[in-house]
Write an enzyme that holds these catalytic residues in place. Structure first.
Site, mmCIF file in Angstrom:
data_model
loop_
_atom_site.group_PDB
_atom_site.id
_atom_site.type_symbol
_atom_site.label_atom_id
_atom_site.label_comp_id
_atom_site.label_asym_id
_atom_site.label_seq_id
_atom_site.Cartn_x
_atom_site.Cartn_y
_atom_site.Cartn_z
ATOM 1 N N GLU A 142 47.983 2.993 26.300
ATOM 2 C CA GLU A 142 47.175 3.944 27.057
ATOM 3 C C GLU A 142 46.465 4.909 26.103
ATOM 4 O O GLU A 142 46.856 5.060 24.945
ATOM 5 C CB GLU A 142 48.112 4.679 28.036
ATOM 6 C CG GLU A 142 47.499 5.710 28.941
ATOM 7 C CD GLU A 142 46.354 5.266 29.812
ATOM 8 O OE1 GLU A 142 45.359 4.771 29.264
ATOM 9 O OE2 GLU A 142 46.420 5.474 31.041
ATOM 10 N N ASP A 143 45.419 5.546 26.577
ATOM 11 C CA ASP A 143 44.691 6.505 25.733
ATOM 12 C C ASP A 143 45.384 7.861 25.677
ATOM 13 O O ASP A 143 45.511 8.461 24.613
ATOM 14 C CB ASP A 143 43.228 6.666 26.191
ATOM 15 C CG ASP A 143 43.075 6.984 27.678
ATOM 16 O OD1 ASP A 143 44.103 7.088 28.394
ATOM 17 O OD2 ASP A 143 41.933 7.116 28.134
ATOM 18 N N ASP A 156 48.609 12.720 30.436
ATOM 19 C CA ASP A 156 48.200 14.063 30.836
ATOM 20 C C ASP A 156 49.216 14.579 31.868
ATOM 21 O O ASP A 156 50.274 15.058 31.494
ATOM 22 C CB ASP A 156 46.775 13.967 31.391
ATOM 23 C CG ASP A 156 46.153 15.314 31.699
ATOM 24 O OD1 ASP A 156 46.360 16.259 30.942
ATOM 25 O OD2 ASP A 156 45.431 15.408 32.714
ATOM 26 N N PHE A 208 40.291 19.432 27.140
ATOM 27 C CA PHE A 208 39.728 18.150 27.551
ATOM 28 C C PHE A 208 39.074 17.489 26.343
ATOM 29 O O PHE A 208 38.187 18.051 25.711
ATOM 30 C CB PHE A 208 38.713 18.317 28.689
ATOM 31 C CG PHE A 208 38.413 17.000 29.338
ATOM 32 C CD1 PHE A 208 39.270 16.473 30.305
ATOM 33 C CD2 PHE A 208 37.300 16.263 28.963
ATOM 34 C CE1 PHE A 208 39.014 15.237 30.889
ATOM 35 C CE2 PHE A 208 37.042 15.023 29.553
ATOM 36 C CZ PHE A 208 37.891 14.509 30.512
ATOM 37 N N ARG A 237 32.767 7.582 24.899
ATOM 38 C CA ARG A 237 33.889 6.721 24.493
ATOM 39 C C ARG A 237 33.712 6.187 23.070
ATOM 40 O O ARG A 237 34.685 5.865 22.393
ATOM 41 C CB ARG A 237 34.024 5.523 25.442
ATOM 42 C CG ARG A 237 34.425 5.869 26.859
ATOM 43 C CD ARG A 237 34.819 4.589 27.595
ATOM 44 N NE ARG A 237 34.866 4.751 29.040
ATOM 45 C CZ ARG A 237 35.898 5.270 29.716
ATOM 46 N NH1 ARG A 237 36.964 5.684 29.074
ATOM 47 N NH2 ARG A 237 35.866 5.355 31.028
HETATM 48 P P1 IMP Z 1 47.467 11.368 34.033
HETATM 49 O O1 IMP Z 1 47.792 10.471 35.182
HETATM 50 O O2 IMP Z 1 47.165 12.756 34.475
HETATM 51 O O3 IMP Z 1 48.503 11.322 32.940
HETATM 52 O O4 IMP Z 1 46.069 10.915 33.479
HETATM 53 C C1 IMP Z 1 45.880 9.885 32.630
HETATM 54 C C2 IMP Z 1 44.415 9.534 32.554
HETATM 55 O O5 IMP Z 1 43.559 10.671 32.720
HETATM 56 C C3 IMP Z 1 44.090 9.005 31.189
HETATM 57 O O6 IMP Z 1 44.276 7.624 31.137
HETATM 58 C C4 IMP Z 1 42.635 9.412 31.000
HETATM 59 O O7 IMP Z 1 41.803 8.403 31.492
HETATM 60 C C5 IMP Z 1 42.471 10.646 31.837
HETATM 61 N N1 IMP Z 1 42.503 11.868 31.006
HETATM 62 C C6 IMP Z 1 43.469 12.797 30.935
HETATM 63 N N2 IMP Z 1 43.176 13.787 30.075
HETATM 64 C C7 IMP Z 1 41.969 13.466 29.568
HETATM 65 C C8 IMP Z 1 41.117 14.093 28.580
HETATM 66 O O8 IMP Z 1 41.410 15.143 27.981
HETATM 67 N N3 IMP Z 1 39.961 13.440 28.317
HETATM 68 C C9 IMP Z 1 39.592 12.278 28.917
HETATM 69 N N4 IMP Z 1 40.353 11.662 29.830
HETATM 70 C C10 IMP Z 1 41.536 12.245 30.154
HETATM 71 MG MG MG Z 2 42.652 6.073 31.085
#
Ligand code: IMP
Ligand code: MG
Length: 176
Positions: free
Chosen positions: A97-98, A101, A150, A163
């Site tokens: 995963e990237d 969050d 962010f 990206r």
């Molecule tokens: P989570 O479910 O809140 O953990 O979100 C995960 C997804 O939110 C990641 O796979 C990203 O695609 C997106 N995301 C969360 N934070 C960022 C950020 O700072 N920049 C860009 N995408 C983010």
């Molecule tokens: Mg993502």
């Protein structure tokens, strides 16, 4: 409107960290074939770098799950838009995963995939924002812990853009 505020992690630092993570994974899975699941689209760049640094037999899978729209705040809702092409039962799986969050996406996804009885399942992410968790969740292989900002670049987007930036940068949203 948005603008790139600063470089948070340089291309060189990302490269070095990916190499170290790949070394760790290669040690841990020595002699095994690993099924790596790339979570599209954010993890695509990291995935491409990581897999080429692994000294292991690997299989690729790709999944797409819904997360953000154009905004920077998570909706909390997770939907599988594209599933893996092959069963993962009995396989050693690593989800790539990237960023983690809120933790909502991966905690949901991990639970869904665990129900398919893989031999093992671990999480590898290049970025982690631990201060933003809404659900408790820990990555097994984490590139960098970052503050609550962010970020874009190295696969991460804002409204589908940025990206392809080589560095991980902080994005600033402006009024006009
Ligand atoms: P989570 O479910 O809140 O953990 O979100 C995960 C997804 O939110 C990641 O796979 C990203 O695609 C997106 N995301 C969360 N934070 C960022 C950020 O700072 N920049 C860009 N995408 C983010
Ligand atoms: Mg993502």
């Amino acid at each position: 409107m948005e603008r790139i505020k600063k470089v948070l992690i340089s291309e060189a630092d990302v490269k070095a960290r990916v190499k170290a993570l790949a070394g760790e994974i290669s040690e841990d899975y020595r002699g095994k074939t690993v099924t790596l699941i790339c979570i599209l689209s954010g993890a695509s760049i990291f995935f491409a770098d990581l897999v080429r640094a692994l000294d292991l037999d690997v299989r690729f899978e790709f999944m797409s799950v819904s997360s953000y729209g154009a905004g920077t705040v998570t909706s909390g809702e997770v939907k599988i838009l594209k599933d893996v092409n092959h069963p993962i039962a009995g396989k050693d799986v690593i989800i790539v995963e990237d960023i983690i969050d809120s933790g909502c996406t991966l905690s949901y996804l991990k639970r869904v995939l665990e129900q398919r009885n893989p031999a093992s399942i671990k999480i590898c992410t290049i970025l982690d924002k631990p201060s933003r968790r809404k659900v408790e969740f820990k990555g097994d292989y984490v590139g960098f812990e970052i503050p609550d900002e962010f970020v874009i670049g190295y696969g991460l987007d804002y409204d589908g853009k940025y990206r392809n930036l080589k560095d991980v940068c902080v994005l600033e949203l402006t009024e006009d």
